[in-house]
Design an enzyme around this catalytic site. Structure first.
Site, PDB file in Angstrom:
ATOM      1  N   ARG A  32       0.806  -1.230   0.000  1.00  0.00           N
ATOM      2  CA  ARG A  32       0.000   0.000   0.000  1.00  0.00           C
ATOM      3  C   ARG A  32       0.836   1.276   0.000  1.00  0.00           C
ATOM      4  O   ARG A  32       0.385   2.324  -0.457  1.00  0.00           O
ATOM      5  CB  ARG A  32      -0.925   0.016   1.213  1.00  0.00           C
ATOM      6  CG  ARG A  32      -1.894  -1.156   1.227  1.00  0.00           C
ATOM      7  CD  ARG A  32      -3.297  -0.637   1.199  1.00  0.00           C
ATOM      8  NE  ARG A  32      -4.251  -1.708   1.351  1.00  0.00           N
ATOM      9  CZ  ARG A  32      -5.196  -1.728   2.276  1.00  0.00           C
ATOM     10  NH1 ARG A  32      -5.287  -0.746   3.140  1.00  0.00           N
ATOM     11  NH2 ARG A  32      -6.046  -2.717   2.323  1.00  0.00           N
ATOM     12  N   ASP A 138     -15.702  10.746   5.954  1.00  0.00           N
ATOM     13  CA  ASP A 138     -14.653   9.725   5.977  1.00  0.00           C
ATOM     14  C   ASP A 138     -13.326  10.421   6.259  1.00  0.00           C
ATOM     15  O   ASP A 138     -13.149  11.596   5.910  1.00  0.00           O
ATOM     16  CB  ASP A 138     -14.577   8.993   4.627  1.00  0.00           C
ATOM     17  CG  ASP A 138     -13.850   7.654   4.731  1.00  0.00           C
ATOM     18  OD1 ASP A 138     -14.523   6.608   4.732  1.00  0.00           O
ATOM     19  OD2 ASP A 138     -12.600   7.657   4.815  1.00  0.00           O
TER      20      ASP A 138
HETATM   21  C1  LIG Z   1     -14.500  -0.689   4.781  1.00  0.00           C
HETATM   22  S1  LIG Z   1     -14.960   0.988   4.552  1.00  0.00           S
HETATM   23  C2  LIG Z   1     -16.672   0.936   5.001  1.00  0.00           C
HETATM   24  C3  LIG Z   1     -17.544   1.774   4.090  1.00  0.00           C
HETATM   25  C4  LIG Z   1     -19.032   1.703   4.387  1.00  0.00           C
HETATM   26  N1  LIG Z   1     -19.334   2.189   5.720  1.00  0.00           N
HETATM   27  C5  LIG Z   1     -19.551   0.302   4.200  1.00  0.00           C
HETATM   28  O1  LIG Z   1     -19.831  -0.369   5.192  1.00  0.00           O
HETATM   29  O2  LIG Z   1     -19.669  -0.142   3.070  1.00  0.00           O
HETATM   30  C6  LIG Z   1     -14.189   1.731   5.979  1.00  0.00           C
HETATM   31  C7  LIG Z   1     -13.962   3.230   5.840  1.00  0.00           C
HETATM   32  O3  LIG Z   1     -13.610   3.751   7.123  1.00  0.00           O
HETATM   33  C8  LIG Z   1     -12.746   4.847   6.911  1.00  0.00           C
HETATM   34  N2  LIG Z   1     -12.060   5.151   8.181  1.00  0.00           N
HETATM   35  C9  LIG Z   1     -11.041   4.491   8.765  1.00  0.00           C
HETATM   36  N3  LIG Z   1     -10.696   5.088   9.915  1.00  0.00           N
HETATM   37  C10 LIG Z   1     -11.520   6.158  10.074  1.00  0.00           C
HETATM   38  C11 LIG Z   1     -11.648   7.166  11.057  1.00  0.00           C
HETATM   39  N4  LIG Z   1     -10.869   7.208  12.143  1.00  0.00           N
HETATM   40  N5  LIG Z   1     -12.602   8.113  10.883  1.00  0.00           N
HETATM   41  C12 LIG Z   1     -13.405   8.100   9.792  1.00  0.00           C
HETATM   42  N6  LIG Z   1     -13.317   7.165   8.823  1.00  0.00           N
HETATM   43  C13 LIG Z   1     -12.392   6.199   8.965  1.00  0.00           C
HETATM   44  C14 LIG Z   1     -11.841   4.372   5.795  1.00  0.00           C
HETATM   45  O4  LIG Z   1     -11.213   5.451   5.139  1.00  0.00           O
HETATM   46  C15 LIG Z   1     -12.819   3.592   4.908  1.00  0.00           C
HETATM   47  O5  LIG Z   1     -13.280   4.373   3.837  1.00  0.00           O
END
Ligand SMILES: C[S@@+](CC[C@H](N)C(=O)[O-])C[C@H]1O[C@@H](n2cnc3c(N)ncnc32)[C@H](O)[C@@H]1O
Length: 273
Positions: A32, A138
């Site tokens: 990554r 996000d």
């Molecule tokens: C696997 S995706 C989930 C997307 C959507 N909620 C779903 O369930 O399909 C996880 C997301 O969490 C975000 N993320 C990770 N840490 C975070 C944080 N501390 N605050 C906000 N977003 C975060 C990542 O950038 C990523 O886009």
């Protein structure tokens, strides 16, 4: 990469985002962060770790954190929360005075499929004079920008989106599908860190915070859940991902009986406001 460099990068990412990188994730850092090394002309992850130790490397630290997020998402992911929302919306609508605005938050929205799924669903529920505001946030700037633009590939629209809704809400543009301006106007996307101050986002009737807590350790999950509970209206609903729960982490949220993935504030807390 030396164990020291790994520990430094893992510590930095955890403090900025909550994401836990266990020591078996060395390969993930290699793949990554490869593009970032190339971009900045750095020879190795050790060189990157050294550069990150400079307190002025804030923008680089942000780029490293963003590169290590997992942004997997799909429309109407897991189905169930959306079925439940369809049932609960009329109840919430009736509980609000005419002219009120219902607020829905897709926290950790990734590329926007969740927020747009909510917007499509709302198009099919009579709002009886209430307005609705949908916000997607996000931590990763790149996905927020993508969500805002609303372009999706053929592969992405084939995952979970009924053909009827594809035809209704999307247009083909340059080999991709773009969310209609009407739907785009229903959702606002912003950068937002779940570890940051959440009070600025205000109170919500419905919060989706799905498939992100799985990347956090228990104290961080508890911290985020407590902060989300404080932003949830007394009769509001919080949806978590299928592998996530509030149990053993907070008593400010309890499962909605019989509804997997849906949580609410305990009755006493709800009565207190
Ligand atoms: C696997 S995706 C989930 C997307 C959507 N909620 C779903 O369930 O399909 C996880 C997301 O969490 C975000 N993320 C990770 N840490 C975070 C944080 N501390 N605050 C906000 N977003 C975060 C990542 O950038 C990523 O886009």
């Amino acid at each position: 990469m030396s164990p020291d460099s790994f520990a430094f990068i893992a510590g930095l990412v955890k403090s900025r985002s909550g994401l836990v990188l266990t020591s078996d994730k060395g390969y993930m850092l290699e793949t990554r962060l490869g593009p970032l090394l190339k971009r900045d002309g750095l020879a190795s992850l050790d060189a990157l770790a050294l550069k990150l130790r400079d307190p002025r490397a804030g923008a680089l630290a942000e780029a490293v954190t963003e590169a290590l997020t997992t942004n997997e998402s799909s429309f109407f992911r897991d189905g169930k929360p959306f079925d439940h929302l369809r049932k609960v919306l009329p109840v919430l609508i009736r509980a609000r005075p005419a002219g009120a605005t219902l607020r829905i938050w897709s926290a950790a929205c990734s590329t926007g499929q969740e927020a747009y799924s909510i917007a499509m669903l709302l198009g099919e529920v009579p709002l009886e004079g209430r307005r609705v505001e949908i916000i997607g946030t996000d931590i990763a700037d790149g996905v927020v920008a993508r969500a805002r633009e609303g372009y999706f590939t053929q592969f992405e629209v084939q995952r979970g989106l009924p053909a009827r809704l594809l035809v209704k809400h999307f247009r083909q543009e340059e080999g991709r599908w773009r969310v209609s301006p009407e739907l785009r106007n229903m959702v606002r996307f912003e950068r937002g860190n779940l570890l940051g101050e959440l009070r600025g986002f205000g109170r919500f009737d419905v919060i989706f915070c799905r498939n992100v807590l799985i990347y956090f350790d228990a104290p961080t999950k508890a911290r985020v859940l407590n902060a989300l509970a404080a932003q949830l209206q007394p009769d509001g609903v919080l949806y978590l991902g299928g592998a996530e729960t509030v149990l053993g982490l907070t008593d400010r949220l309890v499962p909605v009986p019989g509804e997997r993935g849906a949580y609410e504030r305990p009755r006493e807390a709800a009565l207190a406001g």
